[in-house]
Design an enzyme around this catalytic site. Structure first.
Site, mmCIF file in Angstrom:
data_model
loop_
_atom_site.group_PDB
_atom_site.id
_atom_site.type_symbol
_atom_site.label_atom_id
_atom_site.label_comp_id
_atom_site.label_asym_id
_atom_site.label_seq_id
_atom_site.Cartn_x
_atom_site.Cartn_y
_atom_site.Cartn_z
ATOM 1 N N HIS A 182 17.938 -8.074 1.535
ATOM 2 C CA HIS A 182 17.391 -7.668 2.826
ATOM 3 C C HIS A 182 15.870 -7.840 2.862
ATOM 4 C CE1 HIS A 182 17.368 -5.927 6.706
ATOM 5 N NE2 HIS A 182 16.656 -4.884 6.353
ATOM 6 N N GLY B 181 13.125 -0.273 9.639
ATOM 7 C CA GLY B 181 13.832 1.001 9.599
ATOM 8 C C GLY B 181 13.915 1.674 10.950
ATOM 9 N N SER C 8 13.825 -7.136 9.402
ATOM 10 C CA SER C 8 14.789 -6.041 9.514
ATOM 11 C C SER C 8 14.785 -5.494 10.947
ATOM 12 C CB SER C 8 14.459 -4.960 8.479
ATOM 13 O OG SER C 8 15.414 -3.946 8.485
ATOM 14 N N ILE D 214 21.822 -21.246 -6.987
ATOM 15 C CA ILE D 214 21.520 -21.075 -5.563
ATOM 16 C C ILE D 214 22.600 -21.776 -4.740
ATOM 17 C CG2 ILE D 214 19.919 -21.673 -3.711
ATOM 18 C CD1 ILE D 214 17.625 -21.410 -5.671
ATOM 19 N N ASP E 82 25.750 -28.163 -3.086
ATOM 20 C CA ASP E 82 24.486 -28.715 -2.578
ATOM 21 C C ASP E 82 23.913 -29.761 -3.521
ATOM 22 O OD1 ASP E 82 23.525 -27.169 -4.707
ATOM 23 O OD2 ASP E 82 23.102 -25.470 -3.383
ATOM 24 N N ASP F 192 21.810 -10.827 2.523
ATOM 25 C CA ASP F 192 21.413 -9.584 3.192
ATOM 26 C C ASP F 192 22.656 -8.704 3.313
ATOM 27 O OD1 ASP F 192 20.783 -7.545 5.028
ATOM 28 O OD2 ASP F 192 19.361 -8.819 6.102
ATOM 29 N N ASP G 140 28.175 -23.250 -6.044
ATOM 30 C CA ASP G 140 26.803 -23.588 -6.419
ATOM 31 C C ASP G 140 26.541 -25.092 -6.308
ATOM 32 O OD1 ASP G 140 24.290 -23.771 -7.495
ATOM 33 O OD2 ASP G 140 24.707 -22.582 -9.291
HETATM 34 CA CA CA Z 1 23.102 -25.009 -5.885
#
Ligand code: CA
Length: 579
Positions: free
Chosen positions: A495, A128, A214, A302, A296, A458, A293
């Site tokens: 974040h 921050g 951050s 993910i 990969d 983020d 998705d």
């Molecule tokens: Ca995936």
């Protein structure tokens, strides 16, 4: 042979084998050979504590409290963390009255020196606007309950970076406080901390580390360049290394959301939260997953191949467009699509010139932390920081809050982050960002190592910016900087933590092993914090194993499914991304 001698030898051999004209093309393009690991730190024992105020006396430094702390717990953010027996030293440096705003300033700090010391120093850079001396425990990266650097035996320092949090962003009215926040507190505190260590243990630290997320990640990126001689290992998380630009981009975002807000606040202003409902952002996340998705090798919620997703997902094509006046969470209006597309393309001025960076579309757009940063932060944190800390001269006379964000002119006002005047002699871009960020030669040449991680969801500091930075570092090192610097994207993470992600990992141990043992991190195992784990992350999808693990892979490699249990990291390998 020193690293410099190795390079000279390499260039010499090249020069003799090739014509001078071919030298630059053929030899300069070669990646640096890995530096031998630095000698491992040796453990030590605390020899002095309560008399350190006298033993470690330094001009300009006041120790306000020096106490023995028995083994127990220290609570940070409501989470109790175990702490070994240690000496707690609190104090301040360089206390002064500003001739500009007549306020009192000092660099406040605390240092925790464990009785059983691992021979290492850890600089805990905070997030921050700083302003708070958080307990000096030493973060290891990611979210959730974890060990700390202090638990691992490091002597840890934490500071407020030169101003009191009660001032909010108004410390930016003092030019010296700006510099302290940007880089000078680190420069002042580092030798003070090392002196304290040498008086407490009878010798200085064998190895020194610097870490934060951050703004703390920004501090780390700055230290990698400005303080390379002082640190052996740098850990930068979700680094806001272009923080003034990112803050301007946040104001740009506020203007985009305001244009599509469907509700007003009690004060009659656009309610930014109403620009996109949680259901609408979940819809966007689902459409991103539908396209990206499986790139990969496994549809598991993910998106590891972020780069390929750039060209696969198209918000205009892939998200249904609402009929006029219909917003039911299953579509976005055309203006909503344009607003979101603009934000992800990156803030621009009226000439179309980029003011910060693009952002990658990713599943974590549905996260609560994403909403917080995109909709709540611009009128508060970002407006205040841009007005008081990053603009030269400060824009202190303007109405603050949302009116400031919405009235900020991307053509006339944005350049103020690069401006100087007779009072503020360094621009925000100068004091906040690493000078020549991609030039890590000083750190590299002394055998230092750097690990960067960044959540690809983020919402405030873009992982695209970090990827672009890393590509510049690669280019500056013969196209391969992996011998001393590696970047680990964290898919889905918001974040610094949170989002639909495996956001729990220990980057500090990986860094120490790399610096002192020469074990380069081929991957770092991360785990989810699903239901039933000690500090659960509510955004871990219900169809994941609560403790799903995944390898985090060094950019540009991607965690690719190779077969087996879909919930375990061992079923994945880090591979070059498929296009
Ligand atoms: Ca995936």
């Amino acid at each position: 042979m020193t690293r410099q001698q190795q390079r000279h030898l390499h260039l010499g051999l090249c020069a003799s084998a090739l014509g001078v004209a071919a030298l630059l093309a053929a030899c300069a393009a070669r990646p640096p050979a890995p530096h031998a690991p630095l000698a491992a730190a040796r453990p030590g024992t605390l020899q002095a504590c309560t008399d350190l105020a006298t033993r470690a006396a330094l001009p300009g430094t006041v120790y306000t409290s020096v106490t023995d702390v028995p083994a127990g717990t220290v609570t940070v953010g409501g989470v109790a963390m175990a702490a070994p027996a240690h000496c707690l030293v609190q104090g301040r440096m360089n206390e002064r009255t500003s001739p500009v705003d007549n306020q009192r300033y000092a660099v406040g700090f605390e240092m925790r020196l464990p009785v059983a010391w691992n021979g290492r120093f850890f600089y805990q850079a905070n997030g921050g606007l700083d302003g708070v001396v958080l307990p000096a425990l030493g973060g290891i990266g990611g979210g959730g309950p974890r060990s700390s650097a202090l638990q691992m035996g490091f002597a840890v320092i934490s500071s407020d970076a030169g101003h009191a949090g009660s001032m909010g962003p108004r410390f930016g009215l003092d030019p010296q406080a700006r510099l302290d926040y940007g880089y000078n507190a680190v420069a002042q505190l580092t030798p003070m901390a090392k002196n304290l260590i040498s008086k407490a243990y009878g010798r200085g630290p064998d190895r020194s580390y610097f870490g934060g997320c951050s703004n703390g990640g920004r501090h780390a990126m700055v230290a990698a360049v400005r303080s390379a001689q002082q640190y052996d290992g740098i850990l930068a998380g979700d680094p806001g290394f272009n923080l003034p630009k990112a803050a301007v981009a946040q104001l740009y975002g506020a203007q985009q959301y305001a244009a599509v807000a469907s509700a007003k606040t009690p004060a009659g202003q656009p309610d930014l939260q109403s620009a996109f409902t949680p259901a609408e952002l979940k819809l966007v996340a689902d459409k991103v997953l539908a396209r990206c998705d499986a790139l990969d090798g496994l549809a598991d919620g993910i998106v590891s191949n972020v780069r390929a997703c750039r060209t696969r997902f198209d918000i205009q094509r892939d998200v249904p467009t609402c009929a006029a006046g219909t917003r039911d969470g299953m579509c976005l209006s055309a203006p909503q699509k344009n607003a979101l597309a603009n934000v992800f393309k990156g803030a621009r001025n009226s000439a179309g010139q980029p003011l910060y960076s693009s952002f990658p579309f990713d599943a974590g757009v549905s996260g609560s932390n994403w909403r917080e940063w995109k909709f709540a932060s611009p009128p508060t944190r970002d407006a205040g920081a841009v007005a008081f800390i990053f603009s030269t001269p400060p824009l202190a006379d303007r109405p603050q809050g949302l009116p400031f964000a919405l009235g900020f002119d991307m053509d006339r006002d944005a350049p103020r982050i690069a401006a100087t005047d007779g009072v503020f002699r360094e621009s925000a871009l100068s004091f906040m960002t690493p000078p020549d960020a991609a030039n890590l030669s000083a750190l590299r040449d002394r055998g230092g190592r750097m690990i960067v991680y960044h959540g690809t969801s983020d919402p405030v500091f873009s992982s695209d910016d970090t990827a672009a930075w890393y590509e510049r570092v690669q280019a500056a090192n013969g196209s391969d900087a992996s011998a001393f610097a590696r970047y680990f994207p964290v898919p889905g993470m918001n974040h610094c933590s949170g989002g639909p992600a495996t956001d729990q990992f220990d980057m500090l141990r990986a860094l120490v092993d790399w610096v002192e043992q020469g074990k380069a991190p081929a991957s770092v195992t991360a785990s989810a914090r699903g239901a039933g784990t000690p500090v659960p992350n509510a955004e871990v999808p219900a169809n994941w194993s609560p403790q799903r693990t995944r390898p985090l892979c060094p950019y540009p490699q991607v965690a690719t499914y190779t077969g087996g249990d879909t919930e375990r990291a061992s079923s994945f390998a880090c591979r070059p991304p498929s296009p």
